[in-house]
Write a protein that holds these residues in place. Structure first.
Motif, PDB file in Angstrom:
ATOM      1  N   ASN A   1      -5.285  -0.386   0.084  1.00  0.00           N
ATOM      2  CA  ASN A   1      -4.327  -1.482   0.213  1.00  0.00           C
ATOM      3  C   ASN A   1      -2.979  -1.084  -0.366  1.00  0.00           C
ATOM      4  O   ASN A   1      -1.935  -1.439   0.175  1.00  0.00           O
ATOM      5  N   ASN A   2      -3.022  -0.404  -1.500  1.00  0.00           N
ATOM      6  CA  ASN A   2      -1.791   0.092  -2.093  1.00  0.00           C
ATOM      7  C   ASN A   2      -2.088   1.292  -2.976  1.00  0.00           C
ATOM      8  O   ASN A   2      -3.249   1.565  -3.303  1.00  0.00           O
TER       9      ASN A   2
ATOM     10  N   GLN B   1      -0.491   3.273  -6.512  1.00  0.00           N
ATOM     11  CA  GLN B   1       0.410   3.074  -7.643  1.00  0.00           C
ATOM     12  C   GLN B   1       0.539   4.378  -8.424  1.00  0.00           C
ATOM     13  O   GLN B   1      -0.372   5.201  -8.439  1.00  0.00           O
TER      14      GLN B   1
ATOM     15  N   HIS C   1      -5.780   1.048  -4.827  1.00  0.00           N
ATOM     16  CA  HIS C   1      -6.597  -0.141  -4.639  1.00  0.00           C
ATOM     17  C   HIS C   1      -7.171  -0.085  -3.242  1.00  0.00           C
ATOM     18  O   HIS C   1      -6.430  -0.092  -2.256  1.00  0.00           O
TER      19      HIS C   1
ATOM     20  N   GLY D   1     -11.591  -5.098  -2.076  1.00  0.00           N
ATOM     21  CA  GLY D   1     -12.395  -5.743  -3.099  1.00  0.00           C
ATOM     22  C   GLY D   1     -11.500  -6.437  -4.102  1.00  0.00           C
ATOM     23  O   GLY D   1     -10.303  -6.590  -3.892  1.00  0.00           O
ATOM     24  N   TYR D   2     -12.057  -6.778  -5.181  1.00  0.00           N
ATOM     25  CA  TYR D   2     -11.366  -7.613  -6.142  1.00  0.00           C
ATOM     26  C   TYR D   2     -11.006  -6.818  -7.386  1.00  0.00           C
ATOM     27  O   TYR D   2     -11.864  -6.404  -8.125  1.00  0.00           O
ATOM     28  N   GLN D   3      -9.745  -6.567  -7.576  1.00  0.00           N
ATOM     29  CA  GLN D   3      -9.210  -6.048  -8.824  1.00  0.00           C
ATOM     30  C   GLN D   3      -9.354  -4.562  -9.075  1.00  0.00           C
ATOM     31  O   GLN D   3      -8.538  -3.973  -9.724  1.00  0.00           O
ATOM     32  N   LYS D   4     -10.381  -3.927  -8.588  1.00  0.00           N
ATOM     33  CA  LYS D   4     -10.658  -2.569  -9.047  1.00  0.00           C
ATOM     34  C   LYS D   4      -9.624  -1.584  -8.501  1.00  0.00           C
ATOM     35  O   LYS D   4      -9.393  -1.494  -7.304  1.00  0.00           O
ATOM     36  N   VAL D   5      -9.023  -0.860  -9.428  1.00  0.00           N
ATOM     37  CA  VAL D   5      -8.064   0.187  -9.089  1.00  0.00           C
ATOM     38  C   VAL D   5      -8.634   1.500  -9.606  1.00  0.00           C
ATOM     39  O   VAL D   5      -9.047   1.582 -10.751  1.00  0.00           O
TER      40      VAL D   5
ATOM     41  N   PHE E   1      -8.259   5.444 -10.605  1.00  0.00           N
ATOM     42  CA  PHE E   1      -7.228   6.368 -11.059  1.00  0.00           C
ATOM     43  C   PHE E   1      -7.549   7.811 -10.682  1.00  0.00           C
ATOM     44  O   PHE E   1      -8.709   8.209 -10.615  1.00  0.00           O
TER      45      PHE E   1
END
Lengths: 111, 115
Positions: free
Chosen positions: A30-31, A33, A92, A95-99, A101
């Motif tokens: 989705n993105n 960072q 990302h 799903g919910y929140q999980k990023v 690294f």
């Protein structure tokens, strides 16, 4: 593993030169960072690029995203000694929140 | 200052001790995270809380016990740790909506040494 891979693992340049770091990932995202971490400290968010964007700028930072190659790059122009740090990509992938690294690139800028 | 504070900054504990790490965020975020960062290893997500509810437990051993009494505070209770648990423990928070993956704000970390 969904972990991001970064290269190079370490980079040493002279002050004033440009630094380029690359990040590759395996899933759709989705993105993506980029974060910076000074030694032994917390991470600081630098820039976020969405999956429908190809390039983004913030000051001396330029981020590109190629979703067809599942890769991103971070360019720091006119580097300064204060840019010495580790740089991490994080993505990302739904799903919910999980990023997740990446492994990080350790940048040293020599004055 | 990122608006996320962690205490203590350094902690040395024996394998039989019980201690707690504390994290507080002043950003009005609804999600909070614990990460473990070991030397030469990627950042490992341990736990995620959203509006005080745990939404992720990344197969973390039971000797690590999180607690989130409200959206601003997060604790990590430690007991009978092993030397390999020595690491930098980072807390983070973010404003989250489903599927968005917003940027995270990190605290300075707690450097934990288990002897």
């Amino acid at each position: 593993s969904q972990q991001g891979e970064e290269d190079p693992q370490a980079l040493s340049i002279q002050e004033g030169e440009n630094a380029t770091m690359n990040c590759s990932y395996k899933t759709s995202i989705n993105n993506l960072q980029w974060y910076r971490q000074n030694s032994g400290r917390g991470l600081v968010h630098l820039i976020l690029i969405r999956s429908n964007e190809r390039e983004k700028h913030s000051g001396r930072l330029r981020v590109t995203l190629d979703t067809s190659k599942k890769s991103s790059s971070l360019l720091i122009t006119a580097s300064r000694a204060a840019d010495t740090a580790s740089y991490f990509c994080a993505f990302h992938s739904g799903g919910y929140q999980k990023v997740t690294f990446g492994t990080g690139t350790k940048l040293q800028v020599i004055p | 200052e990122t608006g996320v504070t962690q205490t203590p900054r350094h902690l040395v504990m024996g394998m039989t001790n019980k201690k707690s790490l504390k994290c507080e965020q002043h950003l009005g975020h609804n999600a909070m995270y614990w990460y473990k960062q070991s030397a030469k290893k990627p950042l490992e997500l341990m736990f995620v809380y959203n509006f005080k509810e745990q939404t992720e437990n990344n197969s973390v051993p039971s000797r690590f016990s999180p607690e989130c009494p409200n959206s601003s505070h997060l604790f990590l209770h430690l007991h009978t740790l092993q030397p390999e648990d020595s690491a930098l423990y980072l807390c983070a928070s973010s404003r989250e909506t489903p599927g968005q993956g917003h940027e995270q704000y990190f605290g300075p970390g707690t450097r934990l040494t288990v002897t």
